[in-house]
Design an enzyme around this catalytic site. Structure first.
Site, PDB file in Angstrom:
ATOM      1  N   LYS A 150      -4.615  80.395  85.603  1.00  0.00           N
ATOM      2  CA  LYS A 150      -4.724  80.599  84.157  1.00  0.00           C
ATOM      3  C   LYS A 150      -4.862  82.018  83.739  1.00  0.00           C
ATOM      4  CE  LYS A 150      -8.015  81.689  81.348  1.00  0.00           C
ATOM      5  NZ  LYS A 150      -7.063  82.205  80.325  1.00  0.00           N
ATOM      6  N   GLU A 155     -13.639  89.250  91.755  1.00  0.00           N
ATOM      7  CA  GLU A 155     -13.407  90.818  91.480  1.00  0.00           C
ATOM      8  C   GLU A 155     -13.947  91.072  90.359  1.00  0.00           C
ATOM      9  OE1 GLU A 155     -12.784  92.497  93.956  1.00  0.00           O
ATOM     10  OE2 GLU A 155     -11.541  91.272  95.414  1.00  0.00           O
ATOM     11  N   CYS A 178     -10.499  98.201  86.702  1.00  0.00           N
ATOM     12  CA  CYS A 178     -11.997  98.123  87.295  1.00  0.00           C
ATOM     13  C   CYS A 178     -12.002  99.277  88.267  1.00  0.00           C
ATOM     14  CB  CYS A 178     -12.058  96.779  88.067  1.00  0.00           C
ATOM     15  SG  CYS A 178     -10.916  96.125  88.823  1.00  0.00           S
ATOM     16  N   GLU A 236     -19.189  99.892  81.674  1.00  0.00           N
ATOM     17  CA  GLU A 236     -17.920 100.057  81.892  1.00  0.00           C
ATOM     18  C   GLU A 236     -17.084 100.418  80.819  1.00  0.00           C
ATOM     19  OE1 GLU A 236     -16.087  96.657  83.680  1.00  0.00           O
ATOM     20  OE2 GLU A 236     -14.730  97.851  85.120  1.00  0.00           O
TER      21      GLU A 236
HETATM   22  P1  ADP Z   1     -11.867  90.974  80.048  1.00  0.00           P
HETATM   23  O1  ADP Z   1     -13.008  91.558  79.364  1.00  0.00           O
HETATM   24  O2  ADP Z   1     -11.142  92.127  80.897  1.00  0.00           O
HETATM   25  O3  ADP Z   1     -10.710  90.567  78.914  1.00  0.00           O
HETATM   26  P2  ADP Z   1     -12.685  88.621  81.071  1.00  0.00           P
HETATM   27  O4  ADP Z   1     -13.681  88.397  82.042  1.00  0.00           O
HETATM   28  O5  ADP Z   1     -13.146  88.446  79.491  1.00  0.00           O
HETATM   29  O6  ADP Z   1     -12.276  90.178  81.041  1.00  0.00           O
HETATM   30  O7  ADP Z   1     -11.241  87.826  81.200  1.00  0.00           O
HETATM   31  C1  ADP Z   1     -10.730  87.578  82.512  1.00  0.00           C
HETATM   32  C2  ADP Z   1     -10.279  86.295  82.440  1.00  0.00           C
HETATM   33  O8  ADP Z   1     -11.131  85.355  82.269  1.00  0.00           O
HETATM   34  C3  ADP Z   1      -9.182  86.073  81.398  1.00  0.00           C
HETATM   35  O9  ADP Z   1      -7.963  85.078  81.988  1.00  0.00           O
HETATM   36  C4  ADP Z   1      -9.984  85.258  80.291  1.00  0.00           C
HETATM   37  O10 ADP Z   1      -9.500  84.468  79.510  1.00  0.00           O
HETATM   38  C5  ADP Z   1     -10.882  84.355  81.227  1.00  0.00           C
HETATM   39  N1  ADP Z   1     -12.252  83.724  80.879  1.00  0.00           N
HETATM   40  C6  ADP Z   1     -12.763  84.338  79.672  1.00  0.00           C
HETATM   41  N2  ADP Z   1     -13.725  83.560  79.525  1.00  0.00           N
HETATM   42  C7  ADP Z   1     -13.839  82.568  80.079  1.00  0.00           C
HETATM   43  C8  ADP Z   1     -14.453  81.330  80.374  1.00  0.00           C
HETATM   44  N3  ADP Z   1     -15.622  81.173  79.631  1.00  0.00           N
HETATM   45  N4  ADP Z   1     -14.240  80.488  81.650  1.00  0.00           N
HETATM   46  C9  ADP Z   1     -13.001  80.751  82.201  1.00  0.00           C
HETATM   47  N5  ADP Z   1     -12.310  81.722  82.077  1.00  0.00           N
HETATM   48  C10 ADP Z   1     -12.521  82.759  80.909  1.00  0.00           C
END
Ligand code: ADP
Length: 485
Positions: free
Chosen positions: A180, A255, A289, A386
Protein backbone atom coordinates in the site's frame (compact mmCIF):
# COMPACT_ATOMS: atom_id res chain seq x y z
CA UNK A 1 8.05 16.17 -20.02
CA UNK A 2 4.34 15.37 -20.01
CA UNK A 3 3.92 13.08 -17.04
CA UNK A 4 0.84 11.33 -18.37
CA UNK A 5 2.76 10.13 -21.42
CA UNK A 6 5.05 8.16 -19.07
CA UNK A 7 5.08 4.44 -19.91
CA UNK A 8 5.05 3.61 -16.20
CA UNK A 9 2.01 5.69 -15.28
CA UNK A 10 -0.31 2.79 -14.41
CA UNK A 11 -3.71 3.91 -13.12
CA UNK A 12 -4.90 0.54 -11.86
CA UNK A 13 -4.15 -1.85 -8.99
CA UNK A 14 -2.51 -5.24 -9.30
CA UNK A 15 -4.09 -8.32 -7.66
CA UNK A 16 -2.89 -11.80 -8.57
CA UNK A 17 -1.46 -10.64 -11.89
CA UNK A 18 -4.61 -8.75 -13.00
CA UNK A 19 -4.69 -4.96 -13.32
CA UNK A 20 -7.99 -3.89 -11.73
CA UNK A 21 -10.13 -0.92 -10.68
CA UNK A 22 -11.86 -0.32 -7.34
CA UNK A 23 -15.12 -2.27 -6.98
CA UNK A 24 -17.26 0.85 -7.35
CA UNK A 25 -14.95 2.39 -9.95
CA UNK A 26 -14.05 5.24 -7.57
CA UNK A 27 -10.74 7.00 -8.11
CA UNK A 28 -8.39 9.45 -6.37
CA UNK A 29 -6.57 12.26 -8.19
CA UNK A 30 -2.79 12.44 -8.07
CA UNK A 31 -1.13 15.88 -8.28
CA UNK A 32 2.21 17.16 -9.43
CA UNK A 33 3.27 19.22 -6.37
CA UNK A 34 5.41 21.54 -8.52
CA UNK A 35 2.58 22.61 -10.83
CA UNK A 36 -0.61 21.55 -9.06
CA UNK A 37 -1.70 19.77 -12.26
CA UNK A 38 -3.49 16.42 -11.96
CA UNK A 39 -1.28 13.80 -13.55
CA UNK A 40 -3.74 10.93 -13.31
CA UNK A 41 -5.95 8.92 -11.00
CA UNK A 42 -5.65 5.69 -9.02
CA UNK A 43 -8.34 3.32 -7.73
CA UNK A 44 -9.88 4.23 -4.38
CA UNK A 45 -9.95 0.75 -2.86
CA UNK A 46 -11.03 -0.31 0.62
CA UNK A 47 -11.42 -3.36 2.80
CA UNK A 48 -12.97 -5.77 0.28
CA UNK A 49 -10.39 -5.19 -2.44
CA UNK A 50 -7.57 -5.43 0.12
CA UNK A 51 -8.87 -8.81 1.30
CA UNK A 52 -8.77 -10.01 -2.31
CA UNK A 53 -5.20 -8.76 -2.76
CA UNK A 54 -4.25 -10.68 0.39
CA UNK A 55 -5.98 -13.82 -0.93
CA UNK A 56 -3.98 -13.51 -4.17
CA UNK A 57 -0.73 -13.20 -2.21
CA UNK A 58 -1.66 -16.16 0.01
CA UNK A 59 -2.40 -18.31 -3.01
CA UNK A 60 0.83 -17.32 -4.78
CA UNK A 61 2.81 -18.13 -1.62
CA UNK A 62 1.85 -21.82 -1.89
CA UNK A 63 4.02 -22.16 -4.98
CA UNK A 64 6.47 -19.30 -4.50
CA UNK A 65 7.71 -20.77 -1.22
CA UNK A 66 8.92 -23.80 -3.17
CA UNK A 67 11.15 -21.85 -5.56
CA UNK A 68 14.87 -22.20 -4.97
CA UNK A 69 17.08 -19.44 -3.65
CA UNK A 70 18.92 -19.46 -6.97
CA UNK A 71 15.68 -18.94 -8.93
CA UNK A 72 14.71 -16.03 -6.71
CA UNK A 73 18.20 -14.58 -6.96
CA UNK A 74 18.03 -14.61 -10.75
CA UNK A 75 14.54 -13.10 -10.64
CA UNK A 76 15.87 -10.23 -8.52
CA UNK A 77 18.79 -9.73 -10.92
CA UNK A 78 16.31 -9.39 -13.79
CA UNK A 79 14.28 -6.96 -11.66
CA UNK A 80 17.44 -4.92 -11.03
CA UNK A 81 18.15 -4.80 -14.77
CA UNK A 82 14.55 -3.80 -15.54
CA UNK A 83 14.82 -0.90 -13.10
CA UNK A 84 18.16 0.30 -14.49
CA UNK A 85 16.99 -0.05 -18.13
CA UNK A 86 14.17 2.35 -17.24
CA UNK A 87 15.96 4.59 -14.75
CA UNK A 88 15.25 7.86 -16.56
CA UNK A 89 11.55 7.17 -17.17
CA UNK A 90 11.07 6.05 -13.58
CA UNK A 91 12.94 9.12 -12.30
CA UNK A 92 10.69 11.42 -14.35
CA UNK A 93 7.60 9.72 -12.96
CA UNK A 94 8.96 10.05 -9.42
CA UNK A 95 9.70 13.75 -9.85
CA UNK A 96 6.28 14.42 -11.33
CA UNK A 97 4.38 12.95 -8.37
CA UNK A 98 6.81 13.71 -5.55
CA UNK A 99 8.54 16.98 -6.49
CA UNK A 100 12.19 16.13 -5.81
CA UNK A 101 14.81 17.16 -8.37
CA UNK A 102 15.53 14.80 -11.26
CA UNK A 103 19.07 14.38 -9.95
CA UNK A 104 17.71 13.10 -6.63
CA UNK A 105 15.03 11.01 -8.37
CA UNK A 106 17.63 9.28 -10.56
CA UNK A 107 19.64 8.64 -7.42
CA UNK A 108 16.63 7.15 -5.66
CA UNK A 109 15.80 4.84 -8.57
CA UNK A 110 19.45 3.76 -8.71
CA UNK A 111 19.29 3.05 -4.99
CA UNK A 112 16.15 0.93 -5.53
CA UNK A 113 18.03 -1.13 -8.08
CA UNK A 114 20.94 -1.35 -5.63
CA UNK A 115 18.73 -2.83 -2.91
CA UNK A 116 17.29 -5.36 -5.34
CA UNK A 117 20.77 -6.44 -6.46
CA UNK A 118 21.96 -6.69 -2.86
CA UNK A 119 19.05 -9.02 -2.00
CA UNK A 120 19.63 -11.00 -5.19
CA UNK A 121 23.01 -11.74 -3.60
CA UNK A 122 21.72 -12.25 -0.05
CA UNK A 123 19.00 -14.66 -1.24
CA UNK A 124 21.64 -17.35 -1.66
CA UNK A 125 23.21 -16.83 1.75
CA UNK A 126 20.26 -17.64 4.02
CA UNK A 127 22.14 -20.21 6.05
CA UNK A 128 20.84 -22.35 8.88
CA UNK A 129 22.77 -24.08 11.67
CA UNK A 130 23.64 -27.59 12.70
CA UNK A 131 24.12 -27.34 16.46
CA UNK A 132 25.85 -29.96 18.68
CA UNK A 133 23.03 -31.72 20.57
CA UNK A 134 23.12 -32.43 24.31
CA UNK A 135 21.75 -35.94 23.51
CA UNK A 136 23.84 -38.68 21.85
CA UNK A 137 20.98 -40.00 19.69
CA UNK A 138 19.52 -36.74 18.42
CA UNK A 139 20.57 -34.03 16.00
CA UNK A 140 19.63 -30.34 16.01
CA UNK A 141 18.97 -28.49 12.74
CA UNK A 142 17.93 -24.87 12.48
CA UNK A 143 16.58 -23.72 9.13
CA UNK A 144 15.08 -20.43 7.93
CA UNK A 145 11.71 -20.27 6.17
CA UNK A 146 9.83 -17.35 4.60
CA UNK A 147 7.28 -15.83 7.00
CA UNK A 148 4.55 -15.94 4.32
CA UNK A 149 2.41 -13.06 3.10
CA UNK A 150 3.86 -9.70 4.07
CA UNK A 151 2.20 -6.30 3.79
CA UNK A 152 4.23 -3.16 3.10
CA UNK A 153 2.95 0.36 3.82
CA UNK A 154 5.18 3.09 2.44
CA UNK A 155 5.46 6.90 2.60
CA UNK A 156 5.61 9.59 -0.09
CA UNK A 157 9.13 10.90 0.55
CA UNK A 158 10.96 7.93 -1.06
CA UNK A 159 8.15 6.22 -2.97
CA UNK A 160 10.51 3.96 -4.90
CA UNK A 161 13.41 3.07 -2.61
CA UNK A 162 11.31 2.49 0.52
CA UNK A 163 9.59 -0.28 -1.42
CA UNK A 164 12.86 -1.66 -2.76
CA UNK A 165 14.11 -2.45 0.69
CA UNK A 166 10.90 -4.30 1.50
CA UNK A 167 10.19 -6.07 -1.82
CA UNK A 168 13.87 -7.02 -2.31
CA UNK A 169 14.26 -9.04 0.90
CA UNK A 170 10.66 -10.33 0.67
CA UNK A 171 11.28 -11.92 -2.74
CA UNK A 172 14.74 -13.09 -1.66
CA UNK A 173 13.23 -14.86 1.35
CA UNK A 174 10.36 -16.38 -0.66
CA UNK A 175 7.54 -14.20 0.72
CA UNK A 176 4.68 -12.73 -1.30
CA UNK A 177 3.54 -9.14 -0.74
CA UNK A 178 0.62 -6.76 -0.60
CA UNK A 179 1.80 -3.19 -1.02
CA UNK A 180 0.00 0.00 0.00
CA UNK A 181 1.83 3.11 -1.21
CA UNK A 182 1.19 6.63 0.04
CA UNK A 183 -1.79 8.26 -1.64
CA UNK A 184 0.30 11.25 -2.80
CA UNK A 185 2.84 9.08 -4.69
CA UNK A 186 1.24 5.85 -5.92
CA UNK A 187 2.76 5.65 -9.41
CA UNK A 188 6.32 4.87 -8.36
CA UNK A 189 4.85 1.92 -6.43
CA UNK A 190 2.51 0.74 -9.21
CA UNK A 191 5.56 0.82 -11.49
CA UNK A 192 6.97 -2.03 -9.38
CA UNK A 193 4.09 -4.16 -10.68
CA UNK A 194 5.13 -3.52 -14.29
CA UNK A 195 8.79 -4.08 -13.46
CA UNK A 196 7.97 -7.35 -11.69
CA UNK A 197 6.04 -8.51 -14.77
CA UNK A 198 8.98 -7.57 -16.98
CA UNK A 199 11.36 -9.50 -14.71
CA UNK A 200 9.20 -12.63 -14.78
CA UNK A 201 8.18 -12.49 -11.11
CA UNK A 202 5.23 -14.95 -10.84
CA UNK A 203 1.67 -13.59 -10.69
CA UNK A 204 0.48 -12.81 -7.18
CA UNK A 205 3.96 -12.41 -5.70
CA UNK A 206 3.63 -8.62 -5.85
CA UNK A 207 0.16 -7.12 -5.32
CA UNK A 208 -0.52 -3.39 -5.05
CA UNK A 209 -3.55 -1.65 -3.61
CA UNK A 210 -4.26 2.10 -3.44
CA UNK A 211 -7.01 3.99 -1.62
CA UNK A 212 -8.23 4.61 1.90
CA UNK A 213 -5.26 4.29 4.28
CA UNK A 214 -7.38 3.42 7.30
CA UNK A 215 -9.49 0.79 5.49
CA UNK A 216 -6.55 -0.84 3.74
CA UNK A 217 -4.41 -0.58 6.89
CA UNK A 218 -7.26 -1.99 8.97
CA UNK A 219 -7.65 -5.05 6.76
CA UNK A 220 -3.90 -5.62 6.42
CA UNK A 221 -3.35 -5.56 10.18
CA UNK A 222 -6.36 -7.69 11.10
CA UNK A 223 -6.33 -10.33 8.35
CA UNK A 224 -4.78 -13.53 9.76
CA UNK A 225 -3.33 -14.43 6.35
CA UNK A 226 -0.87 -11.53 6.64
CA UNK A 227 2.06 -12.73 8.73
CA UNK A 228 4.14 -9.58 8.79
CA UNK A 229 3.63 -5.83 8.40
CA UNK A 230 6.50 -3.63 7.37
CA UNK A 231 5.85 0.09 7.65
CA UNK A 232 7.77 3.26 6.93
CA UNK A 233 6.09 6.47 8.03
CA UNK A 234 5.23 8.60 11.02
CA UNK A 235 5.61 7.40 14.61
CA UNK A 236 1.94 8.15 15.26
CA UNK A 237 0.69 5.86 12.48
CA UNK A 238 3.36 3.27 13.38
CA UNK A 239 2.01 3.09 16.94
CA UNK A 240 -1.51 2.67 15.63
CA UNK A 241 -0.45 -0.16 13.33
CA UNK A 242 1.44 -1.85 16.19
CA UNK A 243 -1.73 -1.82 18.26
CA UNK A 244 -3.80 -3.17 15.37
CA UNK A 245 -1.24 -5.94 14.71
CA UNK A 246 -1.40 -7.10 18.32
CA UNK A 247 -4.71 -8.89 17.70
CA UNK A 248 -3.11 -11.42 15.38
CA UNK A 249 0.47 -11.19 16.79
CA UNK A 250 2.07 -10.28 13.49
CA UNK A 251 5.74 -9.77 13.00
CA UNK A 252 6.39 -6.06 12.51
CA UNK A 253 9.13 -3.85 11.13
CA UNK A 254 8.77 -0.14 11.79
CA UNK A 255 10.84 2.66 10.27
CA UNK A 256 9.39 5.70 12.01
CA UNK A 257 10.18 9.33 12.62
CA UNK A 258 13.49 10.93 13.51
CA UNK A 259 14.85 14.03 15.20
CA UNK A 260 18.41 13.94 13.94
CA UNK A 261 21.06 16.00 15.73
CA UNK A 262 24.07 17.30 13.80
CA UNK A 263 26.92 18.28 16.13
CA UNK A 264 29.82 20.47 15.06
CA UNK A 265 32.73 20.54 17.53
CA UNK A 266 35.33 23.29 17.78
CA UNK A 267 37.91 20.99 16.19
CA UNK A 268 35.75 20.24 13.12
CA UNK A 269 36.58 21.10 9.54
CA UNK A 270 33.85 23.74 9.29
CA UNK A 271 33.72 23.85 5.49
CA UNK A 272 33.26 20.09 5.36
CA UNK A 273 30.60 20.34 8.08
CA UNK A 274 28.69 22.96 6.07
CA UNK A 275 28.81 20.79 2.97
CA UNK A 276 27.49 17.81 4.97
CA UNK A 277 24.90 20.02 6.65
CA UNK A 278 23.43 21.15 3.34
CA UNK A 279 23.03 17.53 2.19
CA UNK A 280 21.78 16.30 5.56
CA UNK A 281 19.25 19.12 5.87
CA UNK A 282 17.99 20.22 2.46
CA UNK A 283 18.00 16.94 0.52
CA UNK A 284 14.43 16.16 -0.62
CA UNK A 285 13.50 19.66 0.68
CA UNK A 286 14.16 18.45 4.22
CA UNK A 287 11.55 15.72 3.91
CA UNK A 288 13.45 12.62 5.00
CA UNK A 289 13.40 10.83 8.34
CA UNK A 290 17.21 11.10 8.51
CA UNK A 291 17.27 14.84 7.72
CA UNK A 292 18.93 16.96 10.38
CA UNK A 293 16.34 18.46 12.71
CA UNK A 294 18.74 20.18 15.15
CA UNK A 295 22.21 21.63 14.57
CA UNK A 296 24.34 21.85 17.75
CA UNK A 297 27.46 23.95 17.23
CA UNK A 298 30.24 24.53 19.78
CA UNK A 299 30.77 28.14 20.86
CA UNK A 300 34.06 28.91 19.10
CA UNK A 301 32.88 27.94 15.63
CA UNK A 302 29.23 28.92 16.06
CA UNK A 303 29.36 32.28 14.27
CA UNK A 304 31.43 30.97 11.39
CA UNK A 305 29.22 27.91 10.89
CA UNK A 306 25.97 29.91 10.91
CA UNK A 307 27.36 32.40 8.42
CA UNK A 308 28.62 29.75 6.00
CA UNK A 309 25.54 27.56 6.33
CA UNK A 310 23.24 30.53 5.65
CA UNK A 311 25.29 31.52 2.57
CA UNK A 312 25.20 27.97 1.20
CA UNK A 313 21.45 27.60 1.92
CA UNK A 314 20.69 30.92 0.22
CA UNK A 315 22.58 29.65 -2.84
CA UNK A 316 20.37 26.58 -3.32
CA UNK A 317 18.36 26.75 -6.50
CA UNK A 318 14.67 26.25 -5.72
CA UNK A 319 12.38 25.19 -8.56
CA UNK A 320 10.42 22.54 -10.38
CA UNK A 321 12.36 19.30 -9.90
CA UNK A 322 12.02 18.55 -13.61
CA UNK A 323 14.08 21.65 -14.55
CA UNK A 324 17.84 21.47 -14.97
CA UNK A 325 19.85 22.74 -12.03
CA UNK A 326 17.05 22.54 -9.45
CA UNK A 327 18.40 21.61 -6.03
CA UNK A 328 15.29 22.01 -3.91
CA UNK A 329 11.82 21.16 -5.21
CA UNK A 330 8.45 22.02 -3.64
CA UNK A 331 7.19 20.55 -0.38
CA UNK A 332 4.73 17.70 -0.81
CA UNK A 333 1.64 19.87 -0.16
CA UNK A 334 0.35 23.06 1.43
CA UNK A 335 -0.20 21.36 4.77
CA UNK A 336 3.55 20.77 4.93
CA UNK A 337 4.13 24.47 4.16
CA UNK A 338 1.78 25.48 6.98
CA UNK A 339 3.66 23.26 9.46
CA UNK A 340 6.97 24.79 8.46
CA UNK A 341 5.54 28.33 8.72
CA UNK A 342 4.10 27.68 12.16
CA UNK A 343 7.44 26.33 13.41
CA UNK A 344 9.24 29.44 12.16
CA UNK A 345 6.63 31.66 13.79
CA UNK A 346 7.04 29.76 17.08
CA UNK A 347 10.84 30.07 16.92
CA UNK A 348 10.94 33.79 16.13
CA UNK A 349 8.42 34.50 18.91
CA UNK A 350 10.77 32.71 21.31
CA UNK A 351 13.89 34.63 20.25
CA UNK A 352 15.09 32.73 17.18
CA UNK A 353 16.74 34.79 14.44
CA UNK A 354 16.01 34.05 10.77
CA UNK A 355 19.40 34.37 9.05
CA UNK A 356 18.19 33.37 5.60
CA UNK A 357 14.84 32.33 4.11
CA UNK A 358 11.90 32.11 6.50
CA UNK A 359 8.97 32.42 4.11
CA UNK A 360 7.13 30.93 1.14
CA UNK A 361 9.16 31.09 -2.04
CA UNK A 362 8.31 33.60 -4.76
CA UNK A 363 7.43 30.65 -7.03
CA UNK A 364 4.26 30.18 -4.97
CA UNK A 365 2.47 26.85 -4.49
CA UNK A 366 4.25 24.66 -1.96
CA UNK A 367 7.73 26.06 -2.68
CA UNK A 368 9.53 27.28 0.45
CA UNK A 369 12.79 29.16 0.97
CA UNK A 370 15.72 27.24 2.44
CA UNK A 371 15.80 28.65 5.98
CA UNK A 372 18.46 28.97 8.67
CA UNK A 373 17.47 30.03 12.21
CA UNK A 374 20.20 31.07 14.65
CA UNK A 375 19.85 31.31 18.45
CA UNK A 376 17.65 28.22 18.55
CA UNK A 377 16.54 27.30 22.08
CA UNK A 378 15.29 24.05 23.69
CA UNK A 379 11.81 25.50 24.23
CA UNK A 380 11.22 25.90 20.49
CA UNK A 381 8.92 23.33 18.85
CA UNK A 382 11.50 21.86 16.49
CA UNK A 383 13.60 20.72 19.45
CA UNK A 384 11.03 17.96 19.97
CA UNK A 385 9.04 17.76 16.73
CA UNK A 386 10.15 16.45 13.37
CA UNK A 387 10.30 19.42 10.95
CA UNK A 388 10.08 17.56 7.62
CA UNK A 389 10.89 20.75 5.76
CA UNK A 390 13.76 23.09 4.84
CA UNK A 391 14.43 24.75 8.23
CA UNK A 392 17.86 24.49 9.84
CA UNK A 393 17.74 25.56 13.52
CA UNK A 394 21.21 26.18 15.00
CA UNK A 395 21.77 25.84 18.79
CA UNK A 396 24.97 26.74 20.65
CA UNK A 397 26.69 24.42 23.17
CA UNK A 398 29.85 24.55 25.31
CA UNK A 399 31.03 21.03 26.24
CA UNK A 400 31.07 17.54 24.73
CA UNK A 401 28.94 16.17 27.61
CA UNK A 402 26.35 18.88 27.04
CA UNK A 403 26.21 18.10 23.30
CA UNK A 404 25.64 14.39 23.93
CA UNK A 405 22.95 15.09 26.49
CA UNK A 406 21.14 17.52 24.18
CA UNK A 407 21.44 15.15 21.22
CA UNK A 408 19.98 12.21 23.16
CA UNK A 409 17.22 14.21 24.81
CA UNK A 410 14.45 13.00 22.51
CA UNK A 411 12.23 9.94 22.20
CA UNK A 412 13.60 9.43 18.69
CA UNK A 413 16.81 7.60 17.77
CA UNK A 414 17.20 7.22 14.02
CA UNK A 415 20.14 9.21 12.58
CA UNK A 416 22.79 11.46 14.14
CA UNK A 417 25.79 13.25 12.66
CA UNK A 418 28.86 14.87 14.16
CA UNK A 419 32.01 16.56 12.95
CA UNK A 420 35.33 16.33 14.74
CA UNK A 421 38.99 15.73 13.91
CA UNK A 422 39.73 14.18 17.30
CA UNK A 423 40.01 10.38 17.30
CA UNK A 424 39.14 9.89 20.96
CA UNK A 425 36.10 12.11 20.61
CA UNK A 426 35.03 10.19 17.50
CA UNK A 427 34.79 6.99 19.58
CA UNK A 428 33.38 8.59 22.74
CA UNK A 429 30.59 10.43 20.96
CA UNK A 430 29.64 7.71 18.48
CA UNK A 431 29.31 5.21 21.35
CA UNK A 432 27.29 7.62 23.51
CA UNK A 433 24.75 8.59 20.85
CA UNK A 434 21.48 6.63 21.19
CA UNK A 435 20.94 6.37 17.46
CA UNK A 436 20.77 3.55 14.92
CA UNK A 437 22.82 5.41 12.28
CA UNK A 438 25.74 7.72 13.01
CA UNK A 439 27.58 9.79 10.42
CA UNK A 440 31.04 10.97 11.48
CA UNK A 441 32.25 13.75 9.19
CA UNK A 442 29.59 12.63 6.67
CA UNK A 443 26.09 14.00 6.12
CA UNK A 444 24.60 11.30 3.86
CA UNK A 445 25.33 7.72 4.91
CA UNK A 446 22.46 5.48 3.78
CA UNK A 447 23.63 2.59 1.62
CA UNK A 448 22.28 -0.84 0.70
CA UNK A 449 25.19 -2.63 2.40
CA UNK A 450 24.51 -1.22 5.88
CA UNK A 451 21.57 -1.74 8.28
CA UNK A 452 19.10 1.15 8.46
CA UNK A 453 16.83 1.50 11.49
CA UNK A 454 16.20 3.36 14.70
CA UNK A 455 16.61 3.09 18.45
CA UNK A 456 13.82 4.11 20.84
CA UNK A 457 10.57 5.31 19.21
CA UNK A 458 12.19 5.53 15.77
CA UNK A 459 11.39 1.93 15.09
CA UNK A 460 11.81 -1.81 15.22
CA UNK A 461 13.99 -3.94 12.97
CA UNK A 462 16.55 -3.08 10.32
CA UNK A 463 16.38 -2.69 6.55
CA UNK A 464 19.34 -3.13 4.22
CA UNK A 465 22.58 -4.89 5.06
CA UNK A 466 22.66 -8.61 5.71
CA UNK A 467 20.33 -7.88 8.66
CA UNK A 468 17.51 -6.71 6.39
CA UNK A 469 16.34 -10.16 5.31
CA UNK A 470 15.99 -11.54 8.84
CA UNK A 471 12.59 -9.94 9.44
CA UNK A 472 11.20 -11.89 6.47
CA UNK A 473 12.34 -15.24 7.85
CA UNK A 474 11.22 -17.57 10.62
CA UNK A 475 13.80 -19.79 12.29
CA UNK A 476 12.71 -23.40 12.57
CA UNK A 477 14.35 -25.87 14.94
CA UNK A 478 14.06 -29.49 13.88
CA UNK A 479 15.12 -32.16 16.36
CA UNK A 480 15.78 -35.56 14.78
CA UNK A 481 15.80 -38.28 17.41
CA UNK A 482 15.87 -42.07 17.78
CA UNK A 483 19.06 -42.36 15.76
CA UNK A 484 20.10 -45.55 17.55
CA UNK A 485 23.44 -44.18 18.73
P1 ADP B 1 3.48 11.05 6.53
O1 ADP B 1 3.22 11.98 7.66
O2 ADP B 1 4.90 10.98 6.12
O3 ADP B 1 2.50 11.14 5.40
P2 ADP B 1 2.10 8.74 7.48
O4 ADP B 1 2.57 7.87 8.59
O5 ADP B 1 0.87 9.52 7.65
O6 ADP B 1 3.36 9.63 7.16
O7 ADP B 1 1.98 7.90 6.13
C1 ADP B 1 2.82 6.85 5.79
C2 ADP B 1 1.98 5.77 5.15
O8 ADP B 1 1.04 5.28 6.10
C3 ADP B 1 1.18 6.23 3.95
O9 ADP B 1 1.13 5.17 3.00
C4 ADP B 1 -0.18 6.49 4.56
O10 ADP B 1 -1.22 6.41 3.61
C5 ADP B 1 -0.26 5.34 5.54
N1 ADP B 1 -1.25 5.50 6.61
C6 ADP B 1 -1.69 6.62 7.19
N2 ADP B 1 -2.64 6.35 8.12
C7 ADP B 1 -2.79 5.01 8.13
C8 ADP B 1 -3.61 4.08 8.85
N3 ADP B 1 -4.48 4.49 9.78
N4 ADP B 1 -3.48 2.76 8.58
C9 ADP B 1 -2.61 2.34 7.67
N5 ADP B 1 -1.83 3.15 6.95
C10 ADP B 1 -1.90 4.45 7.17
Amino acid sequence: MLANSNAFLRQKNLFGGEWVDADGGETIDVNNPATGEIIGTVPNCGKAETARAIDAAAEAFLTFRKTTALERSKMLRRLHDAIMDNQETLAQLLTSEQGKSLVEARGEVGMSAGYVLWYAEEARRVYGDIVPAPWADRRIMVTKQPVGVIAAITPWNFPSSMLARKIGPAIAAGCTSVIKPATQTPYSALAWGLLAEEAGVPRGVVNIVTGSASEIGGEITRNPKVKKVTFTGSTAVGKLLLKQCAGTVKKVSMELGGNAPFIVFNDADVDRAVEGAIAAKFRNSGQTCVCTNRFYVQSKVYGKFVEKLAAAAADLKVGNGAEDGTQQGPLIDLRAVETVESMIEDATRKGGKVVTGGKRHALGGSFFEPTVIADAKPRMRFTREEIFGPIAPVYKFKTEEEAIELANNTEYGLAAYFYTQDLGRMYRVSEALEYGLVGVNEGVITTVEAPFGGFKESGLGREGGHQGIEDYLEAKYVCVGGLGM
